[in-house]
Design an enzyme around this catalytic site. Structure first.
Site, PDB file in Angstrom:
ATOM      1  CG  HIS A 132     -20.490  -1.969 132.003  1.00  0.00           C
ATOM      2  ND1 HIS A 132     -20.124  -1.207 130.917  1.00  0.00           N
ATOM      3  CD2 HIS A 132     -19.504  -2.907 132.151  1.00  0.00           C
ATOM      4  CE1 HIS A 132     -18.974  -1.664 130.432  1.00  0.00           C
ATOM      5  NE2 HIS A 132     -18.578  -2.684 131.163  1.00  0.00           N
ATOM      6  CB  CYS A 143     -16.185  -4.161 134.445  1.00  0.00           C
ATOM      7  SG  CYS A 143     -16.414  -4.692 132.739  1.00  0.00           S
TER       8      CYS A 143
END
Length: 337
Positions: free
Chosen positions: A244, A132
């Site tokens: 994130h 990711c």
């Protein structure tokens, strides 16, 4: 339009549920979709889309003979175990675990960045979805690399708890409540308290002092960009549920023209530029949650060939489920006609 039988492995997890939602939202050409998980989840119902429901089947007993595409996100050991069976029965696997990412002849794909590599899937019938944190960084860096050729990257990540699964999110939630209740906090998922804290440790430590997560970013970025770039990575878990963030410093071989770069970034698919030197002139992880794009802010150039940028994205969507479905869409468009 031809329709395909699709199996979602790990359908009860955060990413698996998101994959089902995205398949529905994007009107993926599904003939029939199957939700697969461990025997513990067999018979459970998974809700997705606005009003769709699907019963979970046992992965170990499942017959892949009718499955065209497998979208897998159930962990490396699970992928290793079932993949041969699925491929033998004619399925193509798009795997969201780390198991195949650095395997030779397995393409590691971010559709906006290296779609030309997808054709390599034909040898092993496996396509790998990157980590990711790697995905959002390479989407942001690709237009920079194309224009000015990156030679060095230093990245610090600020990764949400959803990257470690639902139990990790639950730990953040309950620990946060316990702080206000003045209760003792006992970390179970993480090595230290996550509520109101930062943990500079994601995945296992390696002999050189890096963690596996940091090594993933280094090795995967080089493979995706097909370049021997010097990369130093520090991965940090933060008390955020979804999204994130990354602080990225780069050095390039050519002089950076910021105006030209921003123009190219704004045209680049899947990338949004919101970089204003005012209060709120940037995007935070919280604002990226539920969004498909990668967001770039705080663009700064120093000494002609050095620059910094702030990159955020929803790690469950673009960092996992969406990228997986986009790979499947590209596979159908380019190779399964």
């Amino acid at each position: 339009m031809k329709k395909y039988n699709v199996a979602v492995v790990g359908a009860t997890g955060n990413v698996g549920r998101e994959i089902l939602n995205i398949l529905d939202f994007r009107n993926f050409p599904v003939n029939k979709v199957f939700a697969l998980a461990s025997s513990k989840s067999e018979g459970l119902k998974v809700i997705y889309g606005n009003d769709k429901e699907i019963e979970v089947s046992n992965l170990e007993k499942f017959d892949f003979k009718t499955i065209d595409i497998v979208l897998s996100s159930a962990g490396s050991k699970v992928s290793e175990k079932f993949s041969k069976k699925a491929i033998k029965n004619g399925s193509i696997i798009i795997d969201n675990t780390s198991h195949f990412r650095m395997t030779k002849d397995v393409p590691l794909i971010v559709p906006e960045v290296n779609p030309e590599e997808l054709s390599k899937f034909k040898k092993k019938k496996i396509i790998s979805n990157p980590n990711c944190s790697t995905i959002q960084m390479v989407v942001a860096l690709k237009p920079i690399h194309d224009l000015f050729k990156i030679k060095k990257i230093i990245v610090s990540t600020y990764q949400s708890t959803s990257g470690a699964g639902k139990t990790a999110m639950d730990e953040l939630f309950h620990q946060t409540l316990d702080v206000y209740k003045n209760k003792p906090l006992e970390p179970k998922v993480f090595s230290k308290r996550i509520a109101f804290n930062l943990i500079p440790h994601i995945d296992d430590f390696l002999n050189d002092g890096n963690t596996k997560e940091e090594d993933k970013m280094i090795n995967e970025t080089k493979k995706i960009l097909n370049a021997d770039i010097e990369i130093f990575s520090t991965c940090v878990r933060v008390p955020v549920f979804v999204g994130h963030g990354e602080s990225v410093y780069i050095e390039t071989e050519k002089k950076i023209n910021l105006k030209k770069l921003i123009m190219n970034m704004k045209k680049f698919p899947g990338l949004s530029v919101i970089s204003e030197n005012v209060n709120g002139g940037y995007v935070t992880p919280d604002e990226s949650a539920g969004e498909d794009n990668v967001f770039v802010s705080r663009l700064r150039v120093k000494d002609d060939n050095k620059m910094g940028l702030w990159v955020v994205a929803d790690n469950l969507r673009k960092g996992a489920a969406l990228n997986t479905v986009q790979i499947a869409e590209l596979l159908i468009k380019k190779h399964l006609k």
